[in-house]
Design an enzyme around this catalytic site. Structure first.
Site, PDB file in Angstrom:
ATOM      1  N   HIS A  52       0.852  -1.190   0.000  1.00 53.37           N
ATOM      2  CA  HIS A  52       0.000   0.000   0.000  1.00 53.37           C
ATOM      3  C   HIS A  52       0.886   1.238   0.000  1.00 53.37           C
ATOM      4  CE1 HIS A  52      -3.920  -1.855   1.796  1.00 53.37           C
ATOM      5  NE2 HIS A  52      -3.354  -2.665   0.906  1.00 53.37           N
ATOM      6  N   GLU A  54       1.062   3.878   1.853  1.00 49.59           N
ATOM      7  CA  GLU A  54       1.601   4.287   3.145  1.00 49.59           C
ATOM      8  C   GLU A  54       2.770   3.401   3.567  1.00 49.59           C
ATOM      9  OE1 GLU A  54      -1.555   3.557   2.265  1.00 49.59           O
ATOM     10  OE2 GLU A  54      -2.951   4.279   3.782  1.00 49.59           O
ATOM     11  N   CYS A  82      -6.196   1.981   5.808  1.00 56.70           N
ATOM     12  CA  CYS A  82      -6.853   0.731   6.183  1.00 56.70           C
ATOM     13  C   CYS A  82      -6.292   0.270   7.536  1.00 56.70           C
ATOM     14  CB  CYS A  82      -6.615  -0.317   5.107  1.00 56.70           C
ATOM     15  SG  CYS A  82      -4.914  -0.943   5.077  1.00 56.70           S
ATOM     16  N   CYS A  85      -2.397  -0.419   7.404  1.00 54.49           N
ATOM     17  CA  CYS A  85      -1.565   0.790   7.325  1.00 54.49           C
ATOM     18  C   CYS A  85      -1.627   1.592   8.613  1.00 54.49           C
ATOM     19  CB  CYS A  85      -1.973   1.624   6.121  1.00 54.49           C
ATOM     20  SG  CYS A  85      -1.585   0.793   4.556  1.00 54.49           S
TER      21      CYS A  85
END
Length: 154
Positions: A52, A54, A82, A85
């Site tokens: 992801h 991040e 999410c 993260c």
């Protein structure tokens, strides 16, 4: 640079994801008024569900400073993180999260649950939301609209 300037950098990362067919989410990590990490979604590219924006940005930041602790850092992300993260932000000891638009289906800060400000964890992350919200929402909506149109054959 201010919140708007750093969020524009995160949006530029989201655009990179968009151009390679990834869900357009971007992030930057800032420490002492300098960007030390950049990331955009690479899940499909790397075949890695943890890639992801991040996570990619925080990993780069940790490499940049030579420490897994990102004490005093701020993460700018185009979309609400999410649970994975948000948990990683706690583990990396991020000081502040600044995000653009909510994620009503998977958001773990304001939408579904609040991982970052949970007092039972050993670290909490301050949160600012809604920075360049319209721009952050537009890119992700455009991506999914185009994806739906492709599936319909338009």
């Amino acid at each position: 640079m201010n919140h708007t300037g750093y969020m524009k950098e995160a949006i530029a990362e989201a655009e990179k994801a968009y151009t390679i067919g990834e869900v357009p989410i971007g992030a930057v990590v800032v420490l002492n008024d300098q960007i030390i990490g950049r990331g955009h979604n690479l899940r499909e590219t790397l075949k890695d569900s943890t890639a992801h924006a991040e996570i990619v940005a925080m990993r780069e930041a940790a490499q940049q400073i030579g420490d897994w602790r990102l004490d005093g850092s701020t993460v700018y992300c185009t979309v609400e993180p999410c649970p994975m993260c948000a948990g990683a932000m706690i583990q990396f000891r991020v000081k502040t999260l600044i995000y653009g638009t909510q994620d009503l289906k998977a958001g773990a800060v304001d939408s579904i649950i609040d991982v970052l400000r949970e007092p039972r964890f050993n670290h909490q992350v301050a949160v600012v939301s809604g920075v360049l919200e319209e721009e952050c929402r537009e890119i992700i909506q455009r991506f999914f609209r185009e994806l739906r149109d492709k599936k319909k054959g338009n």
